[in-house]
Scaffold this motif. Structure first.
Motif, mmCIF file in Angstrom:
data_model
loop_
_atom_site.group_PDB
_atom_site.id
_atom_site.type_symbol
_atom_site.label_atom_id
_atom_site.label_comp_id
_atom_site.label_asym_id
_atom_site.label_seq_id
_atom_site.Cartn_x
_atom_site.Cartn_y
_atom_site.Cartn_z
ATOM 1 N N GLU A 295 39.946 31.778 41.689
ATOM 2 C CA GLU A 295 39.463 30.894 40.059
ATOM 3 C C GLU A 295 40.425 31.390 38.903
ATOM 4 O OE1 GLU A 295 35.181 31.459 37.671
ATOM 5 O OE2 GLU A 295 37.108 33.306 37.761
ATOM 6 N N THR A 296 41.068 32.498 39.121
ATOM 7 C CA THR A 296 42.261 32.928 38.226
ATOM 8 C C THR A 296 43.370 31.758 38.342
ATOM 9 O OG1 THR A 296 41.501 35.668 38.295
ATOM 10 C CG2 THR A 296 43.931 34.048 37.236
ATOM 11 N N PRO B 136 33.546 37.619 47.066
ATOM 12 C CA PRO B 136 33.590 37.237 45.952
ATOM 13 C C PRO B 136 34.507 37.780 44.756
ATOM 14 C CG PRO B 136 31.215 38.855 46.429
ATOM 15 C CD PRO B 136 31.985 38.387 47.667
ATOM 16 N N ALA B 137 35.644 38.646 45.199
ATOM 17 C CA ALA B 137 36.926 39.082 45.204
ATOM 18 C C ALA B 137 37.310 37.823 45.340
ATOM 19 C CB ALA B 137 36.978 40.088 45.001
ATOM 20 N N SER C 271 33.845 37.843 33.600
ATOM 21 C CA SER C 271 32.673 37.534 33.968
ATOM 22 C C SER C 271 32.276 35.750 34.286
ATOM 23 C CB SER C 271 31.831 38.112 32.636
ATOM 24 O OG SER C 271 31.678 36.938 31.441
ATOM 25 N N PRO C 272 30.861 36.115 34.990
ATOM 26 C CA PRO C 272 30.606 34.281 35.420
ATOM 27 C C PRO C 272 30.574 33.713 34.302
ATOM 28 C CG PRO C 272 29.517 35.911 36.312
ATOM 29 C CD PRO C 272 30.036 37.086 36.058
ATOM 30 N N PRO D 85 40.412 37.811 35.486
ATOM 31 C CA PRO D 85 39.949 37.702 35.715
ATOM 32 C C PRO D 85 38.324 37.780 35.296
ATOM 33 C CG PRO D 85 40.891 37.857 37.408
ATOM 34 C CD PRO D 85 41.231 38.576 36.198
ATOM 35 N N GLU E 82 36.838 35.521 43.001
ATOM 36 C CA GLU E 82 37.399 35.302 41.676
ATOM 37 C C GLU E 82 39.134 35.288 41.391
ATOM 38 O OE1 GLU E 82 36.827 38.794 38.017
ATOM 39 O OE2 GLU E 82 36.174 39.370 40.081
ATOM 40 N N GLN E 83 39.734 35.655 42.290
ATOM 41 C CA GLN E 83 40.580 35.084 42.261
ATOM 42 C C GLN E 83 41.860 33.759 42.393
ATOM 43 O OE1 GLN E 83 43.082 37.171 45.761
ATOM 44 N NE2 GLN E 83 45.268 36.768 45.012
ATOM 45 N N ARG F 238 29.405 31.305 40.472
ATOM 46 C CA ARG F 238 30.227 31.136 38.992
ATOM 47 C C ARG F 238 30.387 30.339 37.707
ATOM 48 N NH1 ARG F 238 33.339 35.937 39.297
ATOM 49 N NH2 ARG F 238 34.562 35.690 37.400
#
Length: 404
Positions: free
Chosen positions: A372-373, A365-366, A399-400, A397, A369-370, A36
Motif C-alpha cells: 500500500e505504501t 498483513p505487514a 491505519s486502514p 503506512p 501494508e508495505q 484496508r
C-alpha cells in the motif's frame, strides 16, 4: 495517520485459482487491499471454463493464449483502446502490473496516455529461464525489453535481495524490496495426517521427503533422484519415500526417473496444507526463483527445508538453525545438507520447530501494508508532477483507509 482509499487496478496474466507463486501473491494482495478499504479492479485473462464477468465492475476479463509446454498458463491480450475507454469512464488512482506480456504492455501504454501512475512487479525471471534452456539470445532480448518496460514505471517491486542485486547489475532502476508472506494458520503442523501418510505407506517414525512446485525443467528437479539415492544409501535403516506435489510438463519424465516416489498432482487450500504438514523434510533444488513461496509454506508447516542460499531461502533460513543451505549450484553440498538433517533425530526435530516459529511471524498483513505504501508513493509522485526518475516520497503506512 488516516490515509485515503484508492481505486487500484491489478494487472496480471495469472490469478487464483491458478496455482503458482504469482497468482498466490496477487490473490493475497488483492484481498488485503480490500480489507484496508480500497477498491480493487482486476484485469486478467479469462481462465478455462470461466463465464463472462457479467456485471462485476471490478473485473475485466480478456482473451488468453496458452503458453507452449505450459498447460494452464497463458498470455493475456487486450487492446490499449479497450483499456482507455474503460479507464476514462472510471479512472484508477494507480496500477500495479505484475506481468509484462502483451496484457501488461497494453496496460502500461494506456496508463501513460492517461497519466495514471504505475508500479510494476518482477515476479518471474524469464531471462534466467531462457538461459537454463540454452536460449542465450532470447534471454538478452528479454532482459532488454524488461529493462525498457520497468524504466517506465514509478517503481519495480522485487521479492528478494538476491534478485534485486541481479537486476541492479543488469541496469534496472528504482527497485524496491517487497518480500512475501505466508498464511501460518492454513500452513500449520497441526494438519499432519497419519491417514495420509498411510496412503504413502509411511509409519509415524518414517521420513516423508517432500517436494512441492511446478514440475518444469527450470526447477532443477534432476537433483531429486541423486539426493534420494544418497539419503537411502547413507541411512539404509530408515524408511524414506519421496512425495511430489504438483504438476507440469516434466511430470511423466520424473515418474520414470523416480519409480518409488508418490506423485500427488496439483493440490490447493487445505489439501495442500495437509500434504505439507504430513511431510518431514523438504527439498527445494530450484535455482531460478525470484522468491519461492513454497519455502515459507514448508517452514510454516514445520518442515526442515534444504535449499540453495538465494531468494526466499536466503532471507528466511538460518543455516543449521531453521533449515539447511547450500551454495547455489553446489549439488554435493545440497545433498550433504539433506543428509545432515537426518543424521540425528534431535537435529531434525529442532530445525523443524525453529522453522515453524520463524515462518509463523511472516504474515501477509505487514506485506500488504508495505505494498500500500508503494502505491501511495507512486500517487504522490504523479501529483507532484515528477517523472519516475528519483527517490519516491516517503509515506508512512497508517491505519486502514476509510471507505468512500
Amino acid at each position: 495517520m488516516n490515509t485515503p482509499a484508492l481505486r487500484i487496478t491489478l494487472v496480471s496474466e495469472t490469478f487464483p485459482p491458478e496455482i503458482n507463486g504469482v497468482a498466490n501473491t496477487l490473490g493475497q494482495l488483492g484481498d488485503g487491499l480490500r480489507q484496508r478499504g480500497h477498491q480493487v479492479e482486476i484485469v486478467r485473462p479469462r481462465q478455462a471454463g470461466e463465464l463472462p464477468a457479467g456485471d462485476d465492475q471490478n473485473l475485466l476479463l480478456c482473451r488468453g493464449w496458452g503458453l507452449p509446454g505450459y498447460p494452464g498458463l497463458q498470455w493475456g491480450e487486450v487492446s490499449m483502446h479497450t483499456l482507455l475507454r474503460r479507464w476514462r469512464r472510471q479512472r484508477p488512482d494507480v496500477l500495479y502490473i505484475a506481468t509484462q506480456g502483451p496484457l501488461g504492455l497494453s496496460a502500461l501504454r494506456a496508463a501513460r496516455r492517461l497519466g495514471v501512475p504505475v508500479v510494476s512487479g518482477f515476479h518471474t525471471n524469464f531471462p534466467q529461464y531462457c538461459g537454463r534452456y540454452g536460449l542465450g539470445l532470447l534471454a538478452r532480448l528479454l532482459t532488454h525489453y524488461l529493462r525498457w518496460f520497468h524504466r517506465r514505471t514509478a517503481a519495480t517491486l522485487v521479492p528478494s535481495a538476491s534478485q534485486t542485486l541481479e537486476l541492479e547489475r543488469r541496469g534496472f532502476e528504482r527497485l524496491a524490496l517487497m518480500a512475501r508472506g505466508v498464511d501460518a494458520c492454513l500452513f500449520n503442523p497441526t494438519r499432519r495426517s497419519q491417514p495420509m501418510r498411510d496412503t504413502w505407506e509411511l509409519g509415524p517414525e518414517d521420513i516423508a521427503v517432500l517436494h512441492v512446485g511446478r514440475l518444469a525443467a527450470e526447477k532443477n528437479l534432476g537433483l531429486l533422484r541423486p539426493c534420494m539415492d544418497a539419503l537411502k544409501k547413507t541411512y539404509p535403516h530408515k524408511r524414506l519415500r519421496l512425495i511430489v506435489v504438483g504438476d507440469g510438463p516434466q511430470r511423466a519424465a520424473l515418474e520414470q526417473q523416480l519409480p518409488d516416489a508418490v506423485f500427488c498432482g496439483a493440490q490447493r487450500g487445505e489439501s495442500l496444507a495437509e500434504h505439507y504438514a504430513s511431510g518431514d523434510l523438504f527439498l527445494f533444488p530450484s535455482l531460478t526463483e525470484t522468491f519461492g513461496n513454497v519455502v515459507l509454506e514448508a517452514m510454516a508447516s514445520g518442515l526442515a527445508v534444504v535449499a540453495y542460499d538465494e531468494a526466499a531461502a536466503a532471507q528466511h533460513i538460518r543455516q543449521g538453525h531453521s533449515g539447511a543451505l547450500a551454495m547455489p549450484g553446489d549439488q554435493v553440498a545440497f545433498i550433504d545438507a539433506a543428509c545432515w538433517l537426518l543424521e540425528e533425530s534431535e537435529t531434525l526435530r529442532r530445525v523443524r520447530l525453529n522453522a515453524r516459529q520463524h515462518a509463523s511471524r511472516q504474515g501477509w498483513p505487514a506485506i500488504v501494508e508495505q505494498f500500500e505504501t508503494h502505491l501511495y508513493n507512486a500517487c504522490l509522485l504523479a501529483r507532484a508532477g515528477s517523472e519516475p526518475a528519483g527517490t519516491a516520497l516517503a509515506v508512512k503506512p497508517g491505519s486502514p483507509a476509510p471507505r468512500g
